[in-house]
Write an enzyme that holds these catalytic residues in place. Structure first.
Site, PDB file in Angstrom:
ATOM      1  N   ASP A  42      46.961  38.666  34.059  1.00  0.00           N
ATOM      2  CA  ASP A  42      46.172  38.832  35.280  1.00  0.00           C
ATOM      3  C   ASP A  42      44.696  38.866  34.918  1.00  0.00           C
ATOM      4  O   ASP A  42      44.214  39.813  34.301  1.00  0.00           O
ATOM      5  CB  ASP A  42      46.568  40.125  36.007  1.00  0.00           C
ATOM      6  CG  ASP A  42      45.816  40.265  37.324  1.00  0.00           C
ATOM      7  OD1 ASP A  42      46.251  39.640  38.315  1.00  0.00           O
ATOM      8  OD2 ASP A  42      44.800  40.982  37.356  1.00  0.00           O
ATOM      9  N   TYR A  47      35.884  39.654  35.745  1.00  0.00           N
ATOM     10  CA  TYR A  47      36.108  40.387  34.502  1.00  0.00           C
ATOM     11  C   TYR A  47      35.246  39.840  33.370  1.00  0.00           C
ATOM     12  O   TYR A  47      35.137  40.444  32.308  1.00  0.00           O
ATOM     13  CB  TYR A  47      37.581  40.345  34.090  1.00  0.00           C
ATOM     14  CG  TYR A  47      38.542  40.912  35.111  1.00  0.00           C
ATOM     15  CD1 TYR A  47      38.100  41.702  36.174  1.00  0.00           C
ATOM     16  CD2 TYR A  47      39.904  40.655  35.023  1.00  0.00           C
ATOM     17  CE1 TYR A  47      38.981  42.209  37.114  1.00  0.00           C
ATOM     18  CE2 TYR A  47      40.799  41.164  35.957  1.00  0.00           C
ATOM     19  CZ  TYR A  47      40.329  41.931  37.003  1.00  0.00           C
ATOM     20  OH  TYR A  47      41.225  42.416  37.931  1.00  0.00           O
ATOM     21  N   LYS A  76      41.047  35.156  39.938  1.00  0.00           N
ATOM     22  CA  LYS A  76      40.611  35.541  41.285  1.00  0.00           C
ATOM     23  C   LYS A  76      39.235  34.984  41.639  1.00  0.00           C
ATOM     24  O   LYS A  76      38.347  34.884  40.788  1.00  0.00           O
ATOM     25  CB  LYS A  76      40.579  37.075  41.396  1.00  0.00           C
ATOM     26  CG  LYS A  76      41.875  37.745  40.975  1.00  0.00           C
ATOM     27  CD  LYS A  76      41.777  39.262  41.038  1.00  0.00           C
ATOM     28  CE  LYS A  76      42.993  39.915  40.409  1.00  0.00           C
ATOM     29  NZ  LYS A  76      42.941  39.880  38.926  1.00  0.00           N
ATOM     30  N   HIS A 107      39.679  37.969  45.675  1.00  0.00           N
ATOM     31  CA  HIS A 107      39.590  39.264  44.984  1.00  0.00           C
ATOM     32  C   HIS A 107      39.356  40.437  45.936  1.00  0.00           C
ATOM     33  O   HIS A 107      40.010  41.472  45.837  1.00  0.00           O
ATOM     34  CB  HIS A 107      38.475  39.203  43.937  1.00  0.00           C
ATOM     35  CG  HIS A 107      38.626  40.204  42.834  1.00  0.00           C
ATOM     36  ND1 HIS A 107      38.160  39.989  41.548  1.00  0.00           N
ATOM     37  CD2 HIS A 107      39.190  41.442  42.795  1.00  0.00           C
ATOM     38  CE1 HIS A 107      38.436  41.031  40.795  1.00  0.00           C
ATOM     39  NE2 HIS A 107      39.042  41.931  41.536  1.00  0.00           N
TER      40      HIS A 107
END
Length: 309
Positions: A42, A47, A76, A107
């Site tokens: 994921d 990130y 996302k 997201h």
């Protein structure tokens, strides 16, 4: 164990989340997770480590550790790219060194000021409040997500951090139904109504922060994790398992996908060893009684506005 999504594709019920993973440690983390048996990763543009994940995946494929078709990779769309969905998806694919995504999620249900594809900034106004773009509707964003499926860039599309009302709206305006709603849920924040609503309408629920945030959220948000709860420790002792394993097993038995994160090799293995036991009904009820409606992931700290208010 896998869950079949409404798109027809199968999603492993345990995955590895890479939020807040240091770039230099990503390679070993991903390679080791694959060796242990993880087949679900994921990721997210926000990130800021998709490129490092991509390097690790490329190495894993070249070494024959796993085939692309045996992995389930999620990433996302960030808030600032709602008006640039196709470009943002292609940017993530390039960084991940993949031809397609198994799952692409919105997201957060909010469009913010565009700052450049893939930059994933959260621009604040002069008042210190998130600069929300009120010209882009979630419906518009979703129809652009649907285009990704017809283009062959994405197999399944979904939503994240959507409540019952927003999920209901998405079901109403969608041509391709959301396959997944990824939300924070754990013993202290069970959100039973939202979980049941999604499952009733064929939407798989993925639990981010399935362990209640633990150290990571304590550092950022000052929250308390359920892992120190005496009642959970008692249940764990009964099964000769760790509290984390019990909490993940509880999530699995709710028919939710769990994506715990860890940078520690021993925890990586521990979190995957949740298929050799089953919680009895009375222990599921014990955990059910622990709900505090306690959110541990609160981006208002950075955005100057509580989007969950």
């Amino acid at each position: 164990m896998e869950i079949t999504l409404n798109s027809g594709y199968k999603m492993p019920i345990v995955g590895l989340g890479v939020w807040r993973m240091e770039k230099e440690g990503i390679r070993d983390l991903v390679i080791n997770s694959i060796k242990i048996g993880y087949r679900h990763l994921d990721c997210a543009a926000d990130y800021k480590n998709e490129a490092e994940v991509g390097e690790a995946l490329s190495e894993a494929f070249k070494e024959g550790l796993v085939k692309r078709e045996d992995l389930f990779v999620t990433t996302k769309l960030w808030n600032s790219d709602h008006g640039h969905v196709i470009e943002a998806c292609k940017d993530s694919l390039k960084k991940l060194q993949l031809d397609y995504l198994d799952l692409y999620l919105v997201h957060f249900p909010v469009a913010t000021k565009h700052t450049g594809v893939g930059t994933t900034d959260s621009a604040l106004g002069d008042d210190g409040v998130l600069d929300i773009d009120t010209t882009i509707s979630l419906e518009t964003t979703w129809h652009d997500m649907e285009k990704l499926v017809s283009m062959g860039l994405v197999r399944s599309i979904g939503i994240s951090n959507y409540d019952v009302f927003l999920t209901r709206d998405c079901l109403a305006y969608s041509k391709i139904k959301p396959a997944v709603n990824q939300i924070e849920t754990h013993p202290y924040f069970q959100r039973d109504s939202l979980v049941k609503f999604c499952q009733k309408h064929g939407i798989c629920v993925t639990a981010h922060t399935p362990l209640g945030g633990a150290t990571a959220n304590a550092e950022w948000f000052g929250t308390v994790s359920c892992l120190e709860d005496p009642a959970l420790k008692e249940v764990a002792e009964k099964y000769k398992k760790t509290v984390a394993q019990v909490v993940l097993r509880w999530g699995i038995q709710r028919n939710t996908v769990v994506i715990p994160k860890t940078s520690k090799p021993e925890r990586l293995e521990e979190n995957f060893k949740v298929f050799d036991f089953e919680l009895a009904k009375e222990d599921m009820e014990v955990i059910k009684s622990m709900d505090r409606k306690y959110r541990t992931n609160q981006p208002a700290k950075f955005w100057g506005i509580d989007l969950y208010a």
